[in-house]
Design an enzyme around this catalytic site. Sequence first.
Site, PDB file in Angstrom:
ATOM      1  N   TYR A 101     -36.722 -28.058  16.325  1.00 45.00           N
ATOM      2  CA  TYR A 101     -37.663 -27.431  15.400  1.00 45.00           C
ATOM      3  C   TYR A 101     -39.052 -27.993  15.674  1.00 45.00           C
ATOM      4  CZ  TYR A 101     -40.246 -26.301  11.199  1.00 45.00           C
ATOM      5  OH  TYR A 101     -41.211 -25.827  10.343  1.00 45.00           O
ATOM      6  N   GLU A 186     -44.626 -21.850  13.319  1.00 39.71           N
ATOM      7  CA  GLU A 186     -43.314 -22.472  13.423  1.00 39.71           C
ATOM      8  C   GLU A 186     -42.549 -21.904  14.618  1.00 39.71           C
ATOM      9  OE1 GLU A 186     -40.873 -23.175   9.547  1.00 39.71           O
ATOM     10  OE2 GLU A 186     -39.933 -21.501  10.561  1.00 39.71           O
TER      11      GLU A 186
END
Length: 378
Positions: A101, A186
């Site tokens: 991530y 993101e």
Amino acid sequence: MRLYEYMAKNMLADYGIPIPKSRVVTSVDEAVETADDFGVPVVLKAQVLSGGRGKAGGIQFAETPRIAGENAQTLLASEIGGHRVETLLVEERLDIDREWYLGIIIDTASKSPVVMASAQGGVEIETVPDRNIFRATIDTKWGLFRYQMRALTTDMGISGVAARQVQTIAIALYRLFRREDALMAEINPLALCGDEVVAADARLTLDDDSRFRHRDWPDTEAFGEIGARIAELGLSYVPLAGDVAVLANGAGATMATMDALAHFGADPMNFLDVGGGADREKMGEALRLLASTDPKVILINVFGGITRCDELAQMVVDAKASGVLEAPLVIRLSGTNEDEGRDILEAAGLNAFNHLDQAARRAAELVGEGGADDNSSG
Ligand code: GDP
Ligand code: MN
């Protein structure tokens, strides 16, 4: 403005971040043709803005063009989070070895952008234990330094060439974040495929207030007719994934309405902030657009100020009379000319609540009953 995955990925690519080979399609034939052209197994990804798309069946793998066609058929006939799937991204399937991530958000406490990284990628970051999330605060005067990213990649347990790639990608992502006036960027998952690091999924939210200096931003047109028209009216509209369409005036009232709905266990499907002082015509058109999104319930929460309650009531009665409001209406009116507004609604067989909690509770009940119409909505 939240971008669709394909738009976000195009922007990442503009900043030099590797993305999978892909094509946007809107029909079964195009999906088959693309899979055929690519000549490798593909992934079909529904282009919707709601989260948890994979879990909702919005990601399909296809070994052959024929299966890609079948998947496209299913996806294009489906709804995810209350939104019909109209666009698919067809990508060559990655052979993913590891998923990480990587995100940049604005931390309101330090008033700075913060890089967030985790070795637990591919799952929603909210579900990752805090001890497994590593952070670096960015001083906007200097930008993101490689030494900061080196510390994070070490924390994540990444070494060698992959570590350097992740660092470079983070630095590029921060350049994008700053230059494009992003509020959130993101990459999840950031995927290790052999010795390549690739952005397998991307989310970007850009700051609408900066639109004036970004002529090259994707067109709001791409957000469908509703978003485009509402933007033209100068109102703010945010599509979400629940059941209740919310019309309120003012950012504070809009947020309070969503909180009240959440409190009673209902989720907003979208919200429309008609602001202070929108005129009756604009509000009427906005309400009709909201109704066209096919919500289970429409919740109107207006505090009369510059916008008077009687005007609002007349607007609602007109919209109702035109037959476009199919979903049950729950109305809360309070403020200037409240009594006159209530009279107008009652004359048309509609009721209004005094308090937001009553209205939100009623809206949640109606969602539970599958949106069946009742007395309180006329
Ligand atoms: P999301 O559910 O909306 O977050 O969609 P993602 O694009 O992040 O995909 C969800 C998950 O599907 C990823 O975390 C991967 O595990 C898997 N996935 C997506 N694309 C690929 C791919 O090209 N190859 C492989 N092997 N898995 C993929
Ligand atoms: Mn994802």
